[in-house]
Write an enzyme that holds these catalytic residues in place. Structure first.
Site, PDB file in Angstrom:
ATOM      1  CD  GLU A 178      -6.131  -5.714   4.267  1.00 27.21           C
ATOM      2  OE1 GLU A 178      -5.824  -6.489   3.018  1.00 27.21           O
ATOM      3  OE2 GLU A 178      -7.397  -5.696   4.433  1.00 27.21           O
ATOM      4  CD  GLU A 197      -7.560 -10.815   6.163  1.00 25.90           C
ATOM      5  OE1 GLU A 197      -7.931  -9.549   6.172  1.00 25.90           O
ATOM      6  OE2 GLU A 197      -6.497 -10.894   6.569  1.00 25.90           O
TER       7      GLU A 197
END
Length: 265
Positions: free
Chosen positions: A116, A136
């Site tokens: 990210e 995730e």
């Protein structure tokens, strides 16, 4: 060079080099990292002599392993929750747009929050040993630091969706093929290559470069206008998801070295 426990900043002529300095924790993000990186970006944006920023992680094995789960387990916050710093997002970086170009120099592990940070950067130079991914969903979570929408924006949608929904990772070479990174080089050359690229940018007219970045990305003030609704939706989804049983089961199963037992609640 300015030092603190978690972040190093160094001026290389017109370039600021920012290093996450927690190799013993695979450069995982705690509150000190978020504050150190965020303040470095603010300093770079205010200083007319800084024309580009390079961010990297200390050592060759991990760029950033995401949030510091040990700190989270101790109920410590890893991202500021009030004051102006609260708008900076994960690592003080992912929702902290500045006018100066940013380049991620990625070595080794860059899963989850590390990916990210790369997605939030303008350019990415990756080592041959770099690995990217947003795993995730394997833990009952989701990529809430911009990854859930930026990955789809920055590579072909079908491939991005496969990576998001399976949680699988990709090599730096595959990331280059998909347009996620700009260069792939030997690990010992990553930072030097990123600095060379930053120097090339810094040789251009600085106000022109900054205006170009703002227009290209839709930066107005301290926000990227096109991303506003995506961040709002991310926050809503995170609040709902994090109160679920699955969100508790995923990290627990990981810590207990067993397969998670999902119940969809």
């Amino acid at each position: 060079m300015v030092r603190n426990e978690a972040v190093l900043t160094e001026r290389r002529e017109a370039v600021m080099l920012v290093t996450i300095n927690r190799p013993e924790a695979r450069n995982a993000v705690n509150l000190a990292v978020s504050l150190g990186v965020g303040r470095a970006l603010d300093e770079a944006d205010r200083d007319p002599d800084v024309r580009a920023v390079v961010i990297t992680g200390q050592g060759d094995l991990s760029f950033c392993a995401g949030a510091d789960l040990k700190a989270v387990a101790r109920r410590e916050i890893v991202v500021p929750v009030d004051g102006p710093e609260a708008t900076w997002g994960f690592a003080g970086y992912v929702s902290h747009p500045i006018s100066k170009p940013t380049i991620a120099a990625v070595k080794g592990f860059a899963m989850g929050g590390g990916t990210e940070i790369a997605l939030a950067s303008d350019l990415v130079v990756a080592a041959k040993n770099a690995v990217f991914g947003l795993p995730e969903v394997k833990r009952g979570l989701f990529a809430g630091a911009g990854g859930a929408f930026r990955l789809v924006q920055q590579m072909p949608q079908k491939i991005a969706m496969e990576l998001l929904l399976t949680g699988d990772s990709i090599t730096s070479e595959r990331a280059l093929e998909l347009g996620l990174v700009n260069r792939v080089v030997d690990v010992e050359d990553v930072v030097a290559t990123a600095l060379d690229l930053a120097d090339q940018i810094a040789s251009n007219a600085p106000l022109s470069v900054q205006a170009t970045k703002r227009v290209a990305l839709g930066i107005v003030g301290a926000v990227v206008r096109g991303e506003d609704p995506r961040w709002a939706q991310t926050e809503r989804e995170a609040r709902t998801l994090m109160s679920s049983q699955d969100a508790q089961e995923g990290p627990r199963a990981f810590a207990e070295h067993r397969a998670p037992r999902w119940n969809g609640r």
